[in-house]
Write an enzyme that holds these catalytic residues in place. Structure first.
Site: not given
Length: 476
Positions: A100, A166
């Site tokens: 991400d 994250e």
């Protein structure tokens, strides 16, 4: 080992265009975990990684993490776990990364489309996620492919764990890692994470420590609703006035934390630790370039690096509830919330810091004699981490850096926090290495994020070389 690595390096060079194209495809997927409407794109990025890994012969699983806490309408992106190789005679290295990215819009000030990898004439590849963390994640895939096409035996069994949250707190990941520590990850001999950066632009580093982060809110409330300052100014205890006064007691202009007892929690500075700072490739000009000014607190390299890595810091971040738009608005806010964080270091335990913070804030508020109400609380916390740079995992990586880049790497700590580092260490009981690919100028989380082509291609060589040295380094 040299002939094998030479063949591997040659293959990486010949595949460089294909590897850049793989990164281009990844950057084009706007996998922004913080934006609800982008969640399908995050999931798409996980599926892209899984597909690429399967095409390379890895055994891949997409592990669901369930619904997102406090947002039950959203499914958490899956954790992509994969295994490449299952030879009991070989060491097993567990690697982590995230797929991400941070939000990015052209109107934020990007010089190029953020989700289109764009290369300039100096070999800088711009695009959101290029360095944080899609380039390094793809580095492991590229290393597998280059070994295959070079006909070089892959030196270790590789376990991979790639997450998609994250940049939004890694929700669900800690429980997953702990649960799989004696299952999927049980064979791991060491852990490697490539999700950080060189200290400068010329010399690689190995990172053995991170500061933790305790993030706090101070909420001060009084009136039942916002008030007009022309009508009520001078007749009421104003929450904003109280908050500014309280937050002003936390830290001095020269960066000294003013909370009594904080310094007593910090581990003593040793001569061995002091010896690590002198040879590090860093100058005050490096700092000034990063700051865009000469507003550093200290005049010398050593104290600056210690201030960034080795000692705690307190930063004020913002105020919710106050008027912040352009123009003038004469409102007295009824409730305001100030936000600040403390970057923690050994031996600062989270609860001990909390206790000191709560006492300080409550005492500072009480001293005002205000009729308002004050509440201070911890939003989230991640603990500091320090590993042994003398472990075979680090010495293997050091040899790989010298082989690829021709220099001895700096041993560094970092001021930021990567909480999953500590989670992997606690869950597996194994040494964790931070092996960066990108440089200090990559602007991760900022506009115009980039990864230099040289760092990407040489970084792929480095990851592969590290695995070869890790396969042979004597245990200590």
């Amino acid at each position: 080992m040299a002939p094998q690595l030479d063949a591997y390096f040659k293959q990486v060079d010949s595949l460089s265009d294909a590897f850049i194209e793989r990164l281009r495809k990844a950057v084009a997927i706007p996998s922004v975990s913080a934006e609800d409407e982008r969640r399908p794109e995050v999931i798409k990025m996980g599926e892209f990684l899984a597909s690429e890994l399967k095409s390379l012969g890895a055994k891949v699983e997409l592990r669901p993490l369930g619904k997102q806490p406090h947002k039950e309408h959203l499914q958490l992106p899956p954790v992509v776990v994969a295994r490449y190789g299952n030879d009991s005679k070989k060491r097993t290295i567990l690697v982590y990364g995230h797929y991400d990215v941070q939000p990015a819009l052209l109107e934020d000030g990007w010089a190029t489309e953020p989700f289109k990898l764009t290369t300039d004439d100096k070999g800088r590849m711009y695009g959101r996620g290029s360095t944080d963390d899609k380039g390094p994640v793809l580095g492991w895939l590229n290393a597998i492919e280059a070994h295959q096409k070079a006909g070089v035996d892959f030196p270790v069994n590789l376990l991979m764990c790639f997450e998609g949250m994250e940049e939004y707190g890694s929700e669900g990941l800690d429980d997953f890692i702990m649960e799989e520590s004696k299952k999927y990850f049980k064979d791991a001999d060491a852990v490697c994470i490539s999700d950080n950066y060189w200290l400068g632009t010329e010399k690689p580093c190995l990172t053995y420590g991170l500061r933790g982060c305790n993030y706090y809110s101070i909420e001060i409330s009084g009136p039942g609703q916002d008030l007009h300052s022309g009508v009520f100014g001078g007749t009421v205890h104003e929450p904003m006035t109280d908050l500014v006064r309280v937050m002003g007691t936390l830290v001095s202009p020269d960066g000294k934390i003013l909370i009594k007892g904080i310094d007593d929690l910090v581990a003593p500075f040793t001569d061995e630790e002091k010896s690590l700072y002198g040879d590090i490739a860093f100058t005050m000009d490096n700092l000034y370039e990063s700051l865009g000014s000469e507003t550093g607190l200290y005049p010398d390299k050593e104290r600056t690096l210690m201030g960034r890595w080795r000692y705690p810091s307190l930063s004020l971040h913002g105020v919710e509830g106050a008027f912040s738009a352009p123009g003038a608005k004469t409102v007295i806010p009824a409730k305001v919330t100030g936000k600040f964080s403390i970057r923690t270091v050994p031996d600062m335990e989270i609860e001990a810091v909390n206790e000191l913070v709560y006492k300080h804030v409550n005492d500072a508020f009480a001293a005002l004699g205000s009729k308002n109400k004050c509440r201070v609380y911890l939003q989230h916390a991640g603990k500091w981490w320090v590993a042994s740079p003398k472990h075979w995992n680090f010495t293997a990586a050091g040899k790989a850096v010298r082989h690829v880049w021709g220099v001895k790497p700096d041993l560094t700590r970092e001021g930021g926090s990567i909480p999953v580092t500590l989670t992997f260490e606690q869950a597996t009981g194994k040494n964790v290495l931070l092996l960066p690919m990108g440089s200090s100028t990559d602007a991760a989380h900022s506009i115009n994020e980039k990864l230099d082509k040289k760092n990407y291609i040489e970084g792929i060589k480095l990851l592969g070389a590290y695995l070869h040295y890790a396969a042979e380094e004597p245990m200590n």
